[in-house]
Scaffold this motif. Structure first.
Motif, mmCIF file in Angstrom:
data_model
loop_
_atom_site.group_PDB
_atom_site.id
_atom_site.type_symbol
_atom_site.label_atom_id
_atom_site.label_comp_id
_atom_site.label_asym_id
_atom_site.label_seq_id
_atom_site.Cartn_x
_atom_site.Cartn_y
_atom_site.Cartn_z
ATOM 1 N N ASP A 20 3.175 1.280 11.557
ATOM 2 C CA ASP A 20 4.170 1.287 10.706
ATOM 3 C C ASP A 20 3.595 2.413 9.798
ATOM 4 O O ASP A 20 2.655 2.523 9.797
ATOM 5 C CB ASP A 20 4.316 -0.096 10.107
ATOM 6 N N HIS A 21 4.615 2.819 8.669
ATOM 7 C CA HIS A 21 4.259 3.685 7.858
ATOM 8 C C HIS A 21 3.213 3.307 6.779
ATOM 9 O O HIS A 21 2.321 4.124 6.729
ATOM 10 C CB HIS A 21 5.517 3.765 7.085
ATOM 11 N N GLY A 22 2.984 2.285 6.435
ATOM 12 C CA GLY A 22 2.072 1.896 5.437
ATOM 13 C C GLY A 22 0.709 1.811 6.358
ATOM 14 O O GLY A 22 -0.227 1.918 5.598
ATOM 15 N N ALA A 45 -0.074 3.858 8.598
ATOM 16 C CA ALA A 45 -0.440 5.001 8.756
ATOM 17 C C ALA A 45 -1.197 5.547 7.569
ATOM 18 O O ALA A 45 -2.210 6.280 7.682
ATOM 19 C CB ALA A 45 0.616 5.862 9.590
ATOM 20 N N LEU A 46 -0.397 5.304 6.545
ATOM 21 C CA LEU A 46 -0.896 5.691 5.287
ATOM 22 C C LEU A 46 -2.447 5.186 4.783
ATOM 23 O O LEU A 46 -3.264 5.697 4.312
ATOM 24 C CB LEU A 46 0.055 5.151 4.225
ATOM 25 N N ALA A 47 -2.636 3.859 5.307
ATOM 26 C CA ALA A 47 -3.879 3.138 4.931
ATOM 27 C C ALA A 47 -4.947 4.056 5.652
ATOM 28 O O ALA A 47 -6.048 4.156 5.506
ATOM 29 C CB ALA A 47 -3.984 1.918 5.465
ATOM 30 N N PRO A 85 -1.100 12.547 2.497
ATOM 31 C CA PRO A 85 -1.082 11.246 3.446
ATOM 32 C C PRO A 85 0.478 11.160 3.738
ATOM 33 O O PRO A 85 0.626 10.890 5.099
ATOM 34 C CB PRO A 85 -1.413 10.500 2.422
ATOM 35 N N HIS A 86 1.616 11.302 3.011
ATOM 36 C CA HIS A 86 2.964 11.203 3.404
ATOM 37 C C HIS A 86 3.195 12.206 4.738
ATOM 38 O O HIS A 86 3.855 11.948 5.463
ATOM 39 C CB HIS A 86 3.801 11.217 2.360
ATOM 40 N N ALA A 87 2.759 13.316 4.566
ATOM 41 C CA ALA A 87 3.147 14.518 5.210
ATOM 42 C C ALA A 87 2.616 14.109 6.666
ATOM 43 O O ALA A 87 3.056 14.635 7.745
ATOM 44 C CB ALA A 87 2.404 15.885 4.834
ATOM 45 N N THR A 99 0.519 4.290 -2.605
ATOM 46 C CA THR A 99 0.394 5.873 -2.249
ATOM 47 C C THR A 99 1.565 6.640 -3.106
ATOM 48 O O THR A 99 1.250 7.903 -3.451
ATOM 49 C CB THR A 99 0.483 6.119 -0.854
ATOM 50 N N HIS A 100 2.832 6.067 -2.957
ATOM 51 C CA HIS A 100 3.591 6.785 -3.806
ATOM 52 C C HIS A 100 3.328 7.156 -5.169
ATOM 53 O O HIS A 100 3.314 8.449 -5.645
ATOM 54 C CB HIS A 100 5.163 6.237 -3.864
ATOM 55 N N ALA A 101 2.726 6.256 -5.988
ATOM 56 C CA ALA A 101 2.348 6.519 -7.116
ATOM 57 C C ALA A 101 1.035 7.346 -7.193
ATOM 58 O O ALA A 101 1.126 8.391 -7.959
ATOM 59 C CB ALA A 101 1.771 5.192 -7.876
ATOM 60 N N PHE A 111 0.922 -1.145 0.103
ATOM 61 C CA PHE A 111 0.003 0.072 -0.183
ATOM 62 C C PHE A 111 0.634 1.277 -0.043
ATOM 63 O O PHE A 111 0.547 2.124 -0.693
ATOM 64 C CB PHE A 111 -0.921 0.074 1.172
ATOM 65 N N ASP A 112 1.810 1.130 0.649
ATOM 66 C CA ASP A 112 3.047 2.360 0.689
ATOM 67 C C ASP A 112 3.289 2.699 -0.715
ATOM 68 O O ASP A 112 3.309 3.633 -1.172
ATOM 69 C CB ASP A 112 4.251 2.094 1.539
ATOM 70 N N ALA A 113 3.851 1.568 -1.756
ATOM 71 C CA ALA A 113 4.125 1.704 -3.071
ATOM 72 C C ALA A 113 2.774 2.502 -3.675
ATOM 73 O O ALA A 113 3.147 3.301 -4.634
ATOM 74 C CB ALA A 113 4.744 0.426 -3.559
HETATM 75 MN MN MN Z 1 5.944 5.938 1.654
#
Ligand code: MN
Ligand code: NZQ
Length: 400
Positions: free
Chosen positions: A289-291, A293-295, A274-276, A209-211, A205-207
């Motif tokens: 974990d990062h991913g 939090a992004l979710a 979302p990354h901020a 969000t980058h895209a 999911f992290d990947a």
């Molecule tokens: Mn990320």
């Protein structure tokens, strides 16, 4: 799709070795950059799965002396970097190798910065963080870094960022410099196939969000867009497959390529809200974990951006929905909201359907999270396609 603006594009600086069993050659690759390597890993996984001993064997076969630093934990800290750097300095290492996920690779990169700039004085990675008025510059003195990725998500194996957390200040930041890019990265599908379910979902999911973020970003450009669209399409299709069948080599390869594209997108564009916010969430709650939090953050921020976005932003979210397999009949806000639907559907499939509340993020920490975001993540805040105030962010954190 978008009006052509002026832009800067940086060529990807990392060579890649990609495929099954490629870790085998790590010693020969590292030998091109030095004779004595600091090998940076997490505490358990690489040892338990046998990849640590395989790497050490490969180094020894090539006559490269290796010192192992195996103390990295997820959301790595300033102390972990500085301690590792002391090991590199004391042992006169001339190259730093990161074997593991984003945490191990980022720590290897940051160790390379500290060790490379050491001149006998007390030195900390925090001096290089962009939170100071005049942060110390990362220069070509940075030691060469080689990476071997064990997750498919952060893009760290090809990016010019290395993330570190200052526990005391509750600030998590990416140190950024072209000198931080690994000289070479090994992407070995055998390592990626060992990822357990939850790691596959949060890193995948992290990947994504980058895209998605680099695509809608104010800092996107026509070249980034190519990486982003391809990565989104691949991830929507293959992440559930990699999640359901961990040993599906094709799905793992697809995710690894998408991770690489996401990393390149981060280099040429910038992520957005979302990354901020995910970084301060992890800074306040290191167990998140990062991913993950992004979710928790992504769907509501997408909705917010679509509600307030200009025509171009709305169009872009329509494209996101298309990459997720939705039919888009016309480009308008209602259709753009289908992108939120596809993301939520994906999160359900990969059992990552979480909220800040369900993760235990307390309302009383929202203000601190916002302050931390403004101190460390100004660029992604400003790159958000919709301008945001502190109050907007507080409201977003409270959305369910
Ligand atoms: Mn990320
Ligand atoms: O620590 P060990 O024992 O090695 O176990 C790790 C860790 O507990 C385990 N693991 C990793 N690969 C495995 C595995 N277990 C079984 N099989 C494998 N193949 O998984 C746990 C999590 O590892 P971690 O490295 O923390 O995960 P990830 O790759 O998601 O990295 C996250 C870090 O990268 C940063 C994040 O903020 C976070 O600190 N990011 C780095 C970026 C960059 N450098 O450009 C950009 C990203 O947006 C992100 O911020």
């Amino acid at each position: 799709m978008s009006l052509m603006k002026s832009f800067r594009y940086f060529l990807p600086a990392t060579n890649l070795v990609f495929g099954k069993g490629m870790l085998e050659g790590i010693g020969a690759e590292v030998k091109k950059f030095g004779k004595k390597a600091l090998l940076v890993t997490g505490r358990k996984s690489m040892k338990k799965l046998g990849f640590l001993s395989r790497s050490i064997d490969s180094f020894e076969k090539e006559g490269v002396e290796v010192i192992h630093y195996g103390e990295v934990m997820p959301n790595p800290t300033v102390d972990t970097v500085n301690k590792g750097a002391k090991g590199a300095i004391d042992n006169n290492c001339d190259v730093v190798v990161g074997l593991g996920g984003g945490s191990a690779i980022d720590t290897a990169k940051n160790i390379a910065v500290v060790a490379g700039h050491f001149q006998g004085e007390k030195i900390s990675i925090w001096e290089f963080a962009g939170v100071h008025d005049k942060p110390r510059r990362v220069t070509s003195k940075t030691l060469p870094v080689i990476a071997a990725a064990s997750t498919s998500g952060t893009g760290s194996h090809v990016s010019r960022f290395a993330v570190v957390t200052n526990e005391e200040k509750k600030q998590k930041i990416g140190i950024m410099s072209p000198f931080i890019c690994p000289r070479l990265s090994i992407v070995d599908v055998d390592i990626l196939s060992c990822m357990p379910l939850s790691l596959t979902s949060k890193t995948g999911f992290d990947a994504l969000t980058h895209a998605m973020e680099c695509f809608v970003s104010k800092r996107s450009n026509p070249i980034t867009v190519l990486y982003c669209l391809n990565a989104m399409e691949v991830i929507f299709e293959y992440l559930p497959q990699a999640y359901n069948r961990g040993d599906d080599v094709e799905a793992r390869k697809a995710m690894a390529v998408a991770d690489t594209f996401g990393g390149w997108a981060l280099v040429t564009s910038r992520p957005v809200l979302p990354h901020a916010l995910s970084h301060p969430v992890s800074a306040f709650y290191p167990e998140i974990d990062h991913g993950v939090a992004l979710a928790a953050l992504t769907p509501e921020i997408m909705r917010f951006n679509i509600e307030r976005g200009d025509e171009q932003t709305v169009n872009k979210y329509c494209h996101v929905a298309r990459m997720g397999g939705e039919e888009i009949n016309s480009f308008n806000r209602k259709e753009a909201l289908k992108s939120v639907k596809v993301v939520k559907r994906l999160l359900k499939k990969i059992k990552l359907d979480v909220t800040l509340k369900s993760l235990g993020v307390e309302e009383r920490s929202f203000e601190g999270i916002v302050e931390s975001a403004f101190a460390t993540m100004r660029v992604p805040i400003e790159a958000n396609p919709v301008p945001v105030t502190r109050e907007d962010i507080l409201n977003l954190c409270s959305r369910k």
